[in-house]
Design a protein around this motif. Sequence first.
Motif, PDB file in Angstrom:
ATOM      1  N   ASP A  70      50.856  37.474  33.450  1.00  9.74           N
ATOM      2  CA  ASP A  70      49.406  37.826  32.828  1.00  9.74           C
ATOM      3  C   ASP A  70      48.669  36.274  32.382  1.00  9.74           C
ATOM      4  O   ASP A  70      47.682  36.222  32.441  1.00  9.74           O
ATOM      5  CB  ASP A  70      49.640  38.308  31.422  1.00  9.74           C
ATOM      6  CG  ASP A  70      50.025  39.954  31.869  1.00  9.74           C
ATOM      7  OD1 ASP A  70      49.845  40.517  32.607  1.00  9.74           O
ATOM      8  OD2 ASP A  70      50.508  40.403  30.814  1.00  9.74           O
ATOM      9  N   THR A  71      49.675  35.397  32.112  1.00 10.78           N
ATOM     10  CA  THR A  71      49.152  34.097  31.770  1.00 10.78           C
ATOM     11  C   THR A  71      48.636  33.206  32.874  1.00 10.78           C
ATOM     12  O   THR A  71      47.652  32.633  33.021  1.00 10.78           O
ATOM     13  CB  THR A  71      50.182  33.189  30.994  1.00 10.78           C
ATOM     14  OG1 THR A  71      50.682  33.806  29.733  1.00 10.78           O
ATOM     15  CG2 THR A  71      50.020  31.902  30.705  1.00 10.78           C
ATOM     16  N   LYS A 114      47.270  34.806  35.598  1.00 11.46           N
ATOM     17  CA  LYS A 114      45.809  35.412  36.035  1.00 11.46           C
ATOM     18  C   LYS A 114      45.050  35.069  34.959  1.00 11.46           C
ATOM     19  O   LYS A 114      43.774  34.680  35.754  1.00 11.46           O
ATOM     20  CB  LYS A 114      46.095  36.934  35.834  1.00 11.46           C
ATOM     21  CG  LYS A 114      46.826  37.498  37.078  1.00 11.46           C
ATOM     22  CD  LYS A 114      46.903  38.989  37.269  1.00 11.46           C
ATOM     23  CE  LYS A 114      47.532  39.690  35.949  1.00 11.46           C
ATOM     24  NZ  LYS A 114      47.417  41.105  36.055  1.00 11.46           N
ATOM     25  N   LYS A 115      45.192  34.973  33.797  1.00  9.66           N
ATOM     26  CA  LYS A 115      44.130  34.482  32.894  1.00  9.66           C
ATOM     27  C   LYS A 115      43.790  32.956  32.748  1.00  9.66           C
ATOM     28  O   LYS A 115      42.641  32.644  32.779  1.00  9.66           O
ATOM     29  CB  LYS A 115      44.826  34.733  31.413  1.00  9.66           C
ATOM     30  CG  LYS A 115      43.652  34.414  30.387  1.00  9.66           C
ATOM     31  CD  LYS A 115      44.458  34.037  28.801  1.00  9.66           C
ATOM     32  CE  LYS A 115      45.356  32.845  28.929  1.00  9.66           C
ATOM     33  NZ  LYS A 115      46.058  32.733  27.635  1.00  9.66           N
ATOM     34  N   ASN A 116      44.764  32.104  33.232  1.00 10.89           N
ATOM     35  CA  ASN A 116      44.610  30.835  33.402  1.00 10.89           C
ATOM     36  C   ASN A 116      43.692  30.261  34.822  1.00 10.89           C
ATOM     37  O   ASN A 116      42.896  29.592  34.678  1.00 10.89           O
ATOM     38  CB  ASN A 116      46.049  29.949  33.459  1.00 10.89           C
ATOM     39  CG  ASN A 116      46.138  29.803  31.816  1.00 10.89           C
ATOM     40  OD1 ASN A 116      45.522  30.024  30.964  1.00 10.89           O
ATOM     41  ND2 ASN A 116      47.622  29.417  31.652  1.00 10.89           N
ATOM     42  N   ASN A 151      41.642  32.418  35.966  1.00 10.50           N
ATOM     43  CA  ASN A 151      40.265  32.629  35.804  1.00 10.50           C
ATOM     44  C   ASN A 151      39.550  31.573  34.907  1.00 10.50           C
ATOM     45  O   ASN A 151      38.459  31.320  35.314  1.00 10.50           O
ATOM     46  CB  ASN A 151      39.887  34.017  35.236  1.00 10.50           C
ATOM     47  CG  ASN A 151      40.248  35.184  35.998  1.00 10.50           C
ATOM     48  OD1 ASN A 151      40.010  35.016  37.121  1.00 10.50           O
ATOM     49  ND2 ASN A 151      40.803  36.186  35.417  1.00 10.50           N
ATOM     50  N   ILE A 152      40.315  31.035  34.211  1.00  3.48           N
ATOM     51  CA  ILE A 152      39.572  29.928  33.201  1.00  3.48           C
ATOM     52  C   ILE A 152      39.537  28.632  34.096  1.00  3.48           C
ATOM     53  O   ILE A 152      38.435  27.957  33.988  1.00  3.48           O
ATOM     54  CB  ILE A 152      40.596  29.625  32.084  1.00  3.48           C
ATOM     55  CG1 ILE A 152      40.787  30.721  31.151  1.00  3.48           C
ATOM     56  CG2 ILE A 152      40.203  28.240  31.284  1.00  3.48           C
ATOM     57  CD1 ILE A 152      41.613  30.758  30.149  1.00  3.48           C
ATOM     58  N   SER A 193      36.646  28.965  36.212  1.00  2.00           N
ATOM     59  CA  SER A 193      35.243  29.210  35.536  1.00  2.00           C
ATOM     60  C   SER A 193      34.839  27.769  34.964  1.00  2.00           C
ATOM     61  O   SER A 193      33.574  27.587  34.426  1.00  2.00           O
ATOM     62  CB  SER A 193      35.489  30.252  34.523  1.00  2.00           C
ATOM     63  OG  SER A 193      35.890  31.450  35.433  1.00  2.00           O
ATOM     64  N   GLU A 212      39.659  23.458  28.427  1.00  2.00           N
ATOM     65  CA  GLU A 212      40.071  24.979  28.892  1.00  2.00           C
ATOM     66  C   GLU A 212      40.581  24.737  30.082  1.00  2.00           C
ATOM     67  O   GLU A 212      41.467  25.021  30.410  1.00  2.00           O
ATOM     68  CB  GLU A 212      38.732  25.879  28.634  1.00  2.00           C
ATOM     69  CG  GLU A 212      38.197  26.193  27.514  1.00  2.00           C
ATOM     70  CD  GLU A 212      37.174  25.162  26.993  1.00  2.00           C
ATOM     71  OE1 GLU A 212      36.515  25.288  25.979  1.00  2.00           O
ATOM     72  OE2 GLU A 212      36.907  24.099  27.736  1.00  2.00           O
ATOM     73  N   ALA A 214      44.769  25.216  30.833  1.00  2.00           N
ATOM     74  CA  ALA A 214      45.003  26.145  31.521  1.00  2.00           C
ATOM     75  C   ALA A 214      46.155  25.643  32.869  1.00  2.00           C
ATOM     76  O   ALA A 214      46.927  26.324  33.103  1.00  2.00           O
ATOM     77  CB  ALA A 214      43.879  27.025  32.213  1.00  2.00           C
ATOM     78  N   ASN A 229      49.891  26.665  33.462  1.00  2.00           N
ATOM     79  CA  ASN A 229      50.417  27.275  34.840  1.00  2.00           C
ATOM     80  C   ASN A 229      51.640  26.329  35.489  1.00  2.00           C
ATOM     81  O   ASN A 229      52.431  26.739  35.964  1.00  2.00           O
ATOM     82  CB  ASN A 229      49.185  27.579  35.758  1.00  2.00           C
ATOM     83  CG  ASN A 229      48.276  28.799  35.485  1.00  2.00           C
ATOM     84  OD1 ASN A 229      48.658  29.565  34.285  1.00  2.00           O
ATOM     85  ND2 ASN A 229      47.551  29.144  36.136  1.00  2.00           N
TER      86      ASN A 229
END
Length: 209
Positions: free
Chosen positions: A151-152, A154-156, A158-159, A162, A169, A173, A177
């Motif tokens: 989960d971490t 995938k979230k990172n 995207n950050i 982006s 940020e 991230a 990772n």
Amino acid sequence: MPRIPLYNQGQGPTQRLATGQLSQRADVGAFTAPGRALAQFGQQAAQIAFNFGMAERRKQDEDAIETNKIAFRQASEDFRKNNKTDNYEEFKDKYSAWQQGWIQNNTKNFSSRRKRLVVNAINPIAGVENLQGQNEAFRLSEANGTQAMNDTLKKNINIIASFPIESPEHQTALKENADIHRRNTTLGRNLLYSPEGEKLEIANKTFKN
């Protein structure tokens, strides 16, 4: 009373009253034998009753042991299935406390001897069940840990895709990772992305953005 003729006393034949024993003397054993036989019968009856009592006690012990072994195994399986602990040390302590409570509740009307027999019978079951529960808790911990790491990641990803490279940020991230991949060299968990796969995913998302 009969008279016995006598000779060899120098005065010719004469007679003397018979003073010897005329009948067989009574045997004392004839009077005590019935009492001894009765006593022996009583002893035999007492021994038979004792043997029956011991056999009945053994049967009740065996019934109590088997009944409680079955009940304990089922209760233990239910305890493991309902366990949400993902720390094997914590499960070990919880299971031991649960085991003592189960014994206390289910043997309260037993004698100390019968309780000891039941406890000795279920202890091997408890040992296996506790170890199995610890393994399940460890596997649950690994599953939860793997899920959290994925989960971490995938979230990172995207950050990172982006935000600009110089942004806090993006840098945070990226560091998170990298730390996950470093720790996983020891853990060996099945992650969604390898370091190389993560770079490809970031490039793909960045292009789309």
